[in-house]
Design an enzyme around this catalytic site. Structure first.
Site, PDB file in Angstrom:
ATOM      1  N   LYS A  52     -31.640  28.330  18.850  1.00 17.73           N
ATOM      2  CA  LYS A  52     -30.888  27.466  19.766  1.00 17.73           C
ATOM      3  C   LYS A  52     -31.238  27.828  21.204  1.00 17.73           C
ATOM      4  CE  LYS A  52     -27.101  26.695  16.537  1.00 17.73           C
ATOM      5  NZ  LYS A  52     -25.788  27.099  16.031  1.00 17.73           N
ATOM      6  N   GLN A  96     -20.639  30.908  16.885  1.00 23.53           N
ATOM      7  CA  GLN A  96     -21.505  30.838  15.699  1.00 23.53           C
ATOM      8  C   GLN A  96     -20.724  31.281  14.462  1.00 23.53           C
ATOM      9  OE1 GLN A  96     -24.775  29.656  15.708  1.00 23.53           O
ATOM     10  NE2 GLN A  96     -24.613  29.777  13.494  1.00 23.53           N
ATOM     11  N   ASP A 119     -19.673  21.951  19.640  1.00 21.94           N
ATOM     12  CA  ASP A 119     -19.886  21.712  18.209  1.00 21.94           C
ATOM     13  C   ASP A 119     -18.980  20.594  17.685  1.00 21.94           C
ATOM     14  OD1 ASP A 119     -21.877  23.087  16.896  1.00 21.94           O
ATOM     15  OD2 ASP A 119     -20.723  24.930  16.679  1.00 21.94           O
TER      16      ASP A 119
END
Ligand code: NDP
Length: 289
Positions: A52, A96, A119
């Site tokens: 990422k 994460q 997200d």
């Protein structure tokens, strides 16, 4: 039979995004910024986070990886997120997953301001998605939608999603329903899964079970999106990545299919960067660049 090249599609989209980021910087003196919180030392998460941040740098988005000890308390993480929520420089905050069991992931995700929840996992953003007026769309579902839109008009199509997780299957079912597809959301208690899949226009596999979808589950008009990323050992005991679909047997029968790797994965990262960019604009009320 055709491979849907997610890597190529993501590369094109990233290149387009890079131009927009560069224009935003020139015109508004703004460089979008993403913070990725990584708790503990999970090898798979390390790889995802590194990928990422490499892609973020390629498109000109600032990214910071905040590494936290696995023993950190929930209270300490919540405090950190509260600081990031108030930091005007930060546009997107990502935690994460998975995080250690002693920390409640729902509590942590819900503590991210919905305006920085890149997200799209917190309850406000999922609620807005369910109501058909999304603020941020979760990255993997959005990546799947973009791949499908390259192949067909979803309106009126029969779609089955296998897997109902909060991060893939559920939000994807909401998203594709908004696109006027007729969606079946299957899970581990679903009966006659093979038969349910056989007549569908689109099959999306997101179970985490290697090579679960077989040749006799698909038909010659099926478009297959394989979300799964599973590490297995090949015949020579080498580690390889495979999806939730038995690609080798299914490929010759279906209309189109995403490979693993090189299908959904690169699109998920693209959507994360696109979301970071979009949030940077929305927070500042900049309409379009
Ligand atoms: P979860 O483990 O959270 O969810 C798995 C889902 O699959 C559950 O809903 C479960 O049902 C269902 N399931 C399990 N076994 C069966 C079965 N035999 N028949 C039908 N359904 C079943 O997984 P995630 O959604 O987090 O991830 C799924 C896969 O996608 C993994 O391989 C993961 O690595 C990958 N992934 C890939 C991403 C990418 O960018 N490409 C991003 C995120 C995930 P139930 O609810 O009943 O338990």
């Amino acid at each position: 039979m055709k491979t849907i090249n997610g890597k190529l599609i993501a590369t094109k989209l990233n290149s387009n995004l890079k131009s927009k980021v560069s224009y935003l910087k020139k015109k508004h003196k703004i460089q979008p910024k993403l913070v990725v919180i990584l708790v503990g030392k999970n090898p798979a998460s390390e790889v995802y986070v590194r990928n990422k941040s490499i892609k973020a740098a390629e498109v000109g988005i600032k990214s910071v990886i905040k590494r936290l000890d696995a023993k950190i308390t929930e209270e300490e993480i919540l405090k950190l997120i509260s600081i990031y929520n108030q930091d005007n420089e930060i546009d997107g905050i990502l935690v994460q997953l998975p995080i250690p069991m002693h920390i409640r992931s729902e509590k942590v995700i819900d503590s991210i301001s919905f305006e920085k929840d890149v997200d799209g996992f917190n309850s406000k953003n999922i609620g807005l998605l369910a109501l058909g007026r999304p603020h941020v769309i979760p990255c993997t579902p959005l990546g799947c939608l973009k791949l499908l839109q390259e192949e067909l008009n979803l309106s009126g199509k029969d779609v089955i999603i296998i897997g109902r997780s909060n991060i893939v299957g559920k939000p994807l079912s909401l998203l594709l329903t908004s696109e006027n597809a007729t969606v079946t959301l299957a899970h581990s208690k679903t009966k006659n899964l093979k038969n349910l899949c056989r007549n569908k226009d689109v099959i999306i596999a997101a179970t985490g079970i290697p090579k679960m979808v077989k040749k006799d589950w698909v038909n010659n008009k099926s478009i297959i999106i394989d979300v799964g990323i599973n590490q297995i050992l090949d015949n020579n005991k080498n580690k390889i990545l495979v999806g939730d679909v038995d690609f080798a047997s299914v490929f010759s029968k279906v209309k189109a299919i995403t490979p693993v790797p090189g299908g959904v994965g690169p699109m998920t990262i693209h959507c994360l960067l696109q979301n970071t960019f979009d949030l940077a604009l929305k927070r500042r009320n900049i309409k379009e660049v």
